[in-house]
Scaffold this motif. Structure first.
Motif, short mmCIF file in Angstrom:
data_model
loop_
_atom_site.label_atom_id
_atom_site.label_comp_id
_atom_site.label_asym_id
_atom_site.label_seq_id
_atom_site.Cartn_x
_atom_site.Cartn_y
_atom_site.Cartn_z
N THR A 2 -22.37 14.37 26.46
CA THR A 2 -22.17 13.01 25.97
C THR A 2 -23.49 12.29 25.88
O THR A 2 -24.51 12.72 26.43
CB THR A 2 -21.21 12.24 26.89
OG1 THR A 2 -21.76 12.21 28.21
CG2 THR A 2 -19.85 12.90 26.92
N PRO A 8 -17.91 8.08 24.92
CA PRO A 8 -17.16 9.34 25.12
C PRO A 8 -15.74 9.29 24.58
O PRO A 8 -15.20 10.32 24.17
CB PRO A 8 -17.18 9.51 26.64
CG PRO A 8 -18.42 8.79 27.09
CD PRO A 8 -18.54 7.61 26.16
N ALA A 11 -16.17 10.17 21.02
CA ALA A 11 -16.64 11.56 20.94
C ALA A 11 -15.48 12.53 21.16
O ALA A 11 -15.37 13.55 20.48
CB ALA A 11 -17.75 11.79 21.96
N LEU A 202 -14.15 8.79 31.15
CA LEU A 202 -14.86 8.70 29.87
C LEU A 202 -15.54 7.36 29.67
O LEU A 202 -15.97 7.04 28.56
CB LEU A 202 -13.90 8.97 28.71
CG LEU A 202 -13.58 10.44 28.40
CD1 LEU A 202 -12.76 11.07 29.51
CD2 LEU A 202 -12.85 10.57 27.07
#
Length: 318
Positions: A2, A8, A11, A202
């Motif tokens: 990341t 994230p 992503a 995340l």
């Protein structure tokens, strides 16, 4: 790997084409997923909305049911006029010329909800699910001083933990709103830190107040408040106020009479975790898997809470 320049959350969803954003805790939880849904749609994703429903689904049209535990709600679906968040949202979406179907799951146990999710995934070709919680009590593992209102959240978490899709995430927005239901937010932060050590956290990101996503969300919440005047969403009302940059004891409904709100910028942030990682930390997950009703879910949680040593309540020291 990341990177700071790419959240994230996005992503993780980069390769997903058809995403289901679903309210985990019932009521107006699906509204808490709207900013994320708008952002993903803006990236060219096909986004669908669903909600664990508190509505009187026994009143809706028979042809709205795809199966006993999965209904497709549209602006024209008949139902209770005083409280029907899924139809209210569908009507707002139609007014914006957006896809105006909101899928609804009745309150059941984990097994029928898991089957309903699996069928919806097959029907829509879903390759990612984002469960959204208005608040943060879905992050409770069970041994905290207070766990909020966990029945619906944990039913959704356990159900989706048994659904095979490439990406499954949980996003929480509205940090602090669960204090009314006894959640210790020091424990929320402690749990996020533990998830981070597991590689399942995340990170967090703010809904920018001047963004298209924020403006649409605030408008959707205001529309819902106008069309559900007796039971407007206290959670989304606070989140929307935070998104607008308001602070403190913000008043938007008589339902909060007698309590002091603390609207603040943390309420406008999504905290996101990997769903499988979160489910692994739920201390009574295995006991939920074969439940069929909300009564059974409630009994499992109450039984577990009676026997567990609970973490002591603590204040955030700032």
């Amino acid at each position: 790997m990341t990177s700071l320049h790419e959240p994230p959350l996005f992503a993780a969803l980069k390769d997903a084409g058809r995403i289901l954003v679903a309210g985990a805790g019932g009521g107006f939880d699906v509204y808490a997923g709207l900013p994320l849904a708008f952002a993903l749609t803006g990236l060219g994703k096909s986004v669908h909305l669903a909600n664990l429903s508190f509505s009187a689904l026994d009143l809706i049209d028979a042809d709205a049911w795809y199966e006993p535990n999965l209904a497709a709600i549209t602006p024209a679906t008949r139902g209770h006029d005083g409280y029907f968040p899924e139809r209210t949202l569908a009507r707002w979406l139609a007014a914006q010329s957006m896809d105006a179907t909101v899928y609804a799951f009745p309150r059941t146990g984990v097994r029928p909800l898991r089957d309903a999710y699996r069928n919806l995934v097959r029907r829509l070709g879903i390759d990612a699910i984002v469960l959204v919680d208005g608040g943060t009590d879905i992050l409770m593992r069970g041994d905290e001083a207070g766990v909020g209102t966990p029945e619906e959240d944990m039913t959704s978490l356990a159900a989706v933990a048994g659904v095979d899709v490439p990406v499954r995430l949980v996003a929480c927005v509205g940090f602090g709103v669960d204090a009314y239901h006894g959640v210790c937010h020091a424990h929320v932060l402690e749990n996020l830190a533990a998830l981070d050590r597991d590689g399942a956290y995340l990170g967090a990101l703010t809904i920018p107040s001047a963004s298209r996503e924020a403006l649409l969300y605030v408008d959707a919440v205001a529309h819902a408040q106008r069309h559900t005047p007796m039971r407007p969403s206290i959670v989304n009302g606070q989140i929307a106020a935070a998104v607008r940059g308001e602070f403190g004891d913000v008043r938007f409904t008589d339902r909060t009479r007698g309590s002091e709100l603390f609207v603040n910028p943390l309420m406008a942030m999504y905290f996101t975790v990997d769903l499988a990682g979160l489910a692994r930390r739920l201390l009574y997950l295995d006991r939920l898997a074969d439940t069929d009703t909300q009564y059974e879910v409630r009994a499992v949680i109450e039984w577990f809470r009676r026997g567990v040593r609970r973490r002591e309540r603590r204040s955030i020291p700032h």
